[in-house]
Design a protein around this motif. Structure first.
Motif, short mmCIF file in Angstrom:
data_model
loop_
_atom_site.label_atom_id
_atom_site.label_comp_id
_atom_site.label_asym_id
_atom_site.label_seq_id
_atom_site.Cartn_x
_atom_site.Cartn_y
_atom_site.Cartn_z
N ASP A 162 0.95 -1.19 -0.19
CA ASP A 162 0.03 -0.06 -0.05
C ASP A 162 0.81 1.17 -0.03
O ASP A 162 0.77 2.03 -0.98
CB ASP A 162 -0.72 0.00 1.35
N HIS A 163 1.41 1.30 0.99
CA HIS A 163 2.24 2.72 1.27
C HIS A 163 3.27 2.95 0.29
O HIS A 163 3.51 3.95 -0.39
CB HIS A 163 2.83 2.89 2.63
N GLU A 166 1.84 3.71 -3.46
CA GLU A 166 1.01 4.80 -3.52
C GLU A 166 2.33 6.13 -3.51
O GLU A 166 2.10 6.99 -4.05
CB GLU A 166 0.11 4.85 -2.16
N THR A 169 3.78 5.88 -7.20
CA THR A 169 2.70 6.06 -8.04
C THR A 169 2.33 7.81 -8.03
O THR A 169 1.85 8.38 -9.19
CB THR A 169 1.72 5.29 -8.12
N GLY A 170 2.18 7.99 -6.88
CA GLY A 170 1.80 9.29 -6.56
C GLY A 170 2.85 10.31 -7.15
O GLY A 170 2.59 11.38 -7.79
#
Length: 237
Positions: A162-163, A166, A169-170
């Motif tokens: 998750d982290h 994210e 890709t962010g």
């Protein structure tokens, strides 16, 4: 003159860092490739042995397998060669699939995915990616022994599936010309590097915590053995 020398030294250090990172990455890739090839070879040899043993047993029971049987065996042997061309390791991993990965394969899949993102990330982030890769290699055998339902396993999965995706890709969703421009006092390039550093340290902390648990178990087991053997020696007297 001093500034020129400093600039030359800085460029030389950057070149050394890039070369070392490239060598380290190539070494890990080579190790994975070698393991993949050995697995393919073993799989092919096992399939060939199975076909030959099966043909020998059939020939013994039936008194021969005939021309049709020989052709069938040859066809199966040729089919066995396909095992040498079927890869056993994934070369492409989508970030969305990390959440569905088995806990024991999650570090390797995370490393493969991260490796595919290198070209889209700034140069200062590459050494941290290498450090994360090293951390994941250390973490992998620990996760193989960890119950997926344990809180520690849940935290590891959340961090890696998750982290981390994210964060990367962010950053990639920001237009390239704006990634090194300050916005509200923060620069996206710097934020990415800081975030990756935090994740690298968090993986290190998790690895140490899991290792501490193993060391505690080992100490308890050793103490048990000491007491047991002391008791046996006392009885022997």
């Amino acid at each position: 003159m001093a500034s020129e020398v400093d600039e030359i030294v800085q460029k030389a250090n950057e070149l050394i860092a890039r070369t070392a990172a490239r060598y380290e990455r190539s070494s890990r890739r080579l190790a994975r490739t070698r393991k993949d090839l050995m697995t393919r070879l073993k799989r092919m040899i096992l399939a060939v042995a199975t076909v030959l043993i099966g043909a020998a047993i059939a020939g013994f029971v039936l008194g021969g397998i005939g021309t049709t049987g020989v052709l069938l065996v040859l066809g199966l042997l040729v089919a066995c060669l396909a095992f040498a061309f079927i890869p056993t390791l994934e070369t492409v991993v989508e970030p969305g699939r990390l959440a569905q990965a088995d806990l024991k394969t999650l570090p390797l899949k995370t490393e493969i995915w991260l490796d595919s993102q290198r070209k889209a990330l700034p140069a200062p982030a590459i050494p941290i990616l290498n450090a994360i890769g090293n951390r994941l290699e250390t973490l992998a055998p620990q996760l193989a022994r960890l119950d997926p339902a344990e809180p520690a396993a849940v935290e590891v999965r959340r961090l890696l599936s998750d982290h981390l995706p994210e964060l990367v890709t962010g950053y990639q969703s920001i237009p390239a010309p704006l990634r090194n421009q300050p916005r509200n006092g923060r620069v996206p390039d710097a934020q990415l590097v800081e975030g990756l550093s935090v994740i690298e340290q968090e993986i290190a902390t998790m690895t140490q915590q899991l290792a501490s648990g193993d060391l505690d178990k080992l100490a308890v087991h050793n103490r048990y053995l000491e007491l047991k053997y002391q008791e046996a020696r006392d009885l022997g007297h």
